[in-house]
Structure formats: structure tokens, C-alpha cells
Design an enzyme around this catalytic site. Structure first.
Site, PDB file in Angstrom:
ATOM      1  N   LYS A   1      -4.335  -5.024   1.432  1.00 28.85           N
ATOM      2  CA  LYS A   1      -3.553  -5.840   2.374  1.00 28.85           C
ATOM      3  C   LYS A   1      -2.356  -5.027   2.871  1.00 28.85           C
ATOM      4  O   LYS A   1      -1.562  -4.516   2.062  1.00 28.85           O
ATOM      5  CB  LYS A   1      -3.097  -7.108   1.651  1.00 28.85           C
ATOM      6  CG  LYS A   1      -2.712  -8.244   2.556  1.00 28.85           C
ATOM      7  CD  LYS A   1      -2.469  -9.507   1.723  1.00 28.85           C
ATOM      8  CE  LYS A   1      -2.069 -10.682   2.575  1.00 28.85           C
ATOM      9  NZ  LYS A   1      -1.647 -11.820   1.751  1.00 28.85           N
TER      10      LYS A   1
HETATM   11  O1  G3P Z   1      -0.440 -15.148   2.002  1.00 28.67           O
HETATM   12  C1  G3P Z   1       0.540 -15.306   2.945  1.00 28.67           C
HETATM   13  C2  G3P Z   1       0.778 -16.667   3.467  1.00 28.67           C
HETATM   14  O2  G3P Z   1      -0.310 -17.467   3.208  1.00 28.67           O
HETATM   15  C3  G3P Z   1       2.101 -17.261   3.083  1.00 28.67           C
HETATM   16  O3  G3P Z   1       2.118 -18.643   3.148  1.00 28.67           O
HETATM   17  O4  G3P Z   1       3.180 -20.845   2.816  1.00 28.67           O
HETATM   18  O5  G3P Z   1       4.457 -18.751   2.243  1.00 28.67           O
HETATM   19  O6  G3P Z   1       4.020 -19.342   4.609  1.00 28.67           O
HETATM   20  P1  G3P Z   1       3.512 -19.435   3.200  1.00 28.67           P
END
Ligand code: G3P
Length: 217
Positions: A87
């Protein structure tokens, strides 16, 4: 649509895997820290545990922000397990590293994508997955789902192989809307997957069936 779970929590991963609908896992440094996993060796060991739990792709994020560092880290991650997908952040060196890994046949997930132009660059660099963050766009009053629709149109126009991995999914409606828009993958918390089970008519219907069965027996 593939279902990935966006967590480093082994209990949640095991629960989603047991449900039989899990296609992979995505993680990031924040999710690792949330589980108290710190230090390079512990993080690698945790990725190994995740790979042992699931059958599908496991995205493992690099911490470096320069090309050489990303290549060194990404090669170490890719060598850890065949399920690992490297990633990379969508910055110039991340795009260069994506092209490098893509040319070597190492799978990549380009993350922190917030615009159609960024997604186009990731596809040009041969990314396996591109991760548009829909919840974080919604957080700033910008339509995250519209970004999924834009990327779908661009990728279809040119038959790019890069898979759209809707990330920062927060709830079940995000999952359903991503499916309607033709996202290839969604990654969200366990609650966004389990929420799809819920309907009061299923619960009341089952209760009535069981009640009627008891009457007749
Ligand atoms: O993996 C990255 C992404 O899914 C982050 O999610 O909820 O922290 O915006 P969030």
C-alpha cells in the site's frame, strides 16, 4: 463486489472471515496503532497473523515517503507473504514506486486518493487497487460517492485493470451505494458488513415461523 475489512483487529477479522463473505483486509498505520501494534518487527509479525487468518489480499502500508524507502519497505512486505499487497500513498514518489512494483509483478494499493485525477495517475502507474476515501470526503461536505462514479467512468472508458477499492466506508449505505456504482471492492469496519444483515421484517418473520412451527408440533 469484493468485501474487505478495514481493521488490524484480529477478533473482527476472524468474525468477518467466519461469516464466509470476506475477500481481504486493509490496514493502515492508524489502525495498527489503535490495536497497540508498534515497531517494525511487531507490525510485520501482525501482518503474518492477519495472512494466517484470511484467504484474500492483505494491504500493508509503507511508512517511507521517498521512492528508495518505499521500494525497500515494499519489497520486505511483499516477501513476507504471497497475500500481501503493498500500500503506497498517492504522492509523486508513491506513483513512481507503484510503477516500479507493477513492472515487477508485485501488487499495489494506492491510498489516500481524493480526486479522479489522482485515480487516473494510479491506474496509469499500473496500480492493482486504488483507494478513494469516501467517508473523509463526506466529512468535509464533498460527495464521496460521486468520486466513485467518476473513477468508474474513467476506468471503463479506457478499460483500465485497476480495481476501485472504496475506502473510508463508514456504514451499510456506503456499502450498498458503492455496489450500485460498480465499485470493485469496498473496505469498511465489521459493523458496515454486519449491518447488511439487519431487517426488522426478517426478525419478525422468523419469530412467526418458529411460533407457528411450535403450534403444529
Ligand atoms: O484504510 C483507510 C480508510 O479506510 C480510513 O478510513 O474511517 O479513517 O476515514 P477512515
Amino acid at each position: 463486489m469484493k468485501f474487505f475489512i478495514d481493521t488490524a483487529n484480529l477478533g473482527d477479522i476472524a468474525e468477518a472471515q467466519a461469516l464466509g463473505v470476506l475477500d481481504g483486509v486493509t490496514t493502515n498505520p492508524s489502525l495498527m496503532a489503535k490495536e497497540g501494534i508498534t515497531g517494525a518487527e511487531n507490525i510485520l509479525a501482525h501482518y503474518q497473523k492477519i495472512c494466517d487468518l484470511v484467504d484474500g489480499d492483505v494491504s500493508a502500508e509503507v511508512i517511507s515517503t521517498d521512492f528508495e524507502g518505499m521500494v525497500e519497505e515494499g519489497e520486505k512486505l511483499a516477501a513476507l507473504h504471497p497475500q500481501i499487497v503493498v500500500k503506497l500513498p498517492l504522492i509523486a514518489d508513491g506513483i513512481k514506486a507503484c510503477k516500479y512494483f507493477s513492472d515487477k509483478g508485485i501488487r499495489t494499493n494506492v491510498t489516500l486518493v481524493f480526486s479522479a485525477g489522482q485515480a487516473l495517475l494510479a491506474a496509469k502507474a499500473g496500480a492493482t487497487y486504488v483507494s478513494p476515501f469516501i467517508g473523509r470526503l463526506d466529512d468535509i461536505s464533498t460527495d464521496g460517492l460521486n468520486l466513485i462514479a467518476e473513477i468508474r467512468q474513467i476506468y471503463d472508458n479506457y478499460a483500465f485493470d485497476t480495481q476501485i477499492l472504496a475506502a473510508s466506508v463508514r456504514h451499510t449505505m456506503h456499502v450498498i451505494d458503492c455496489a450500485k456504482l460498480g465499485s470493485d471492492v469496498m473496505t469498511g469496519p465489521l459493523s458496515s458488513i454486519k449491518g447488511l444483515l439487519k431487517h426488522p421484517l426478517t426478525d419478525s418473520g422468523l419469530a412467526k415461523f418458529l411460533e407457528d412451527y411450535k403450534k403444529g408440533n
